[in-house]
Design a protein around this motif. Structure first.
Motif, short mmCIF file in Angstrom:
data_model
loop_
_atom_site.label_atom_id
_atom_site.label_comp_id
_atom_site.label_asym_id
_atom_site.label_seq_id
_atom_site.Cartn_x
_atom_site.Cartn_y
_atom_site.Cartn_z
N GLN A 245 -37.39 14.15 10.13
CA GLN A 245 -36.03 14.66 10.18
C GLN A 245 -35.72 15.66 9.07
N ILE B 231 -36.28 20.28 11.10
CA ILE B 231 -35.86 20.17 12.49
C ILE B 231 -35.93 21.52 13.18
N TYR C 217 -36.27 16.41 19.33
CA TYR C 217 -35.33 17.26 20.07
C TYR C 217 -35.75 18.72 19.98
N ASN D 47 -36.93 10.98 14.87
CA ASN D 47 -36.36 11.10 16.21
C ASN D 47 -35.68 12.44 16.43
N HIS D 48 -35.07 13.04 15.42
CA HIS D 48 -34.44 14.34 15.60
C HIS D 48 -35.46 15.46 15.75
#
Length: 72
Positions: A7, A10, A41, A37-38
């Motif tokens: 994270q 990003i 994306y 988790n980011h």
């Protein structure tokens, strides 16, 4: 050694600026990176491929392990 648990990186454009943004001599150590988790994306592949462009950035695959020995 610096361990990045994810994270932190990003945006893909930050990868291009990594060497300039973190150029202090104290940060001239291996960076072992894991995706958070980011990061998923965005583009984790770009972060993994950056391993081939940087002497410090270490993120060879989504799942990897390494050993650290203490310096005596």
């Amino acid at each position: 050694m610096l361990l990045d648990e994810g994270q932190a990186i990003i945006v893909e454009t930050l990868l291009a600026d990594f060497e300039q943004a973190f150029n202090e001599s104290a940060l001239d150590v291996p960076w072992y990176v894991a995706a958070g988790n980011h990061d998923y994306y965005g583009n984790v592949t770009a972060q993994i491929e950056y391993t081939n462009k940087s002497a410090r950035w270490t993120f060879p695959s989504e799942y990897y392990s390494f050993e650290v020995s203490s310096a005596e």
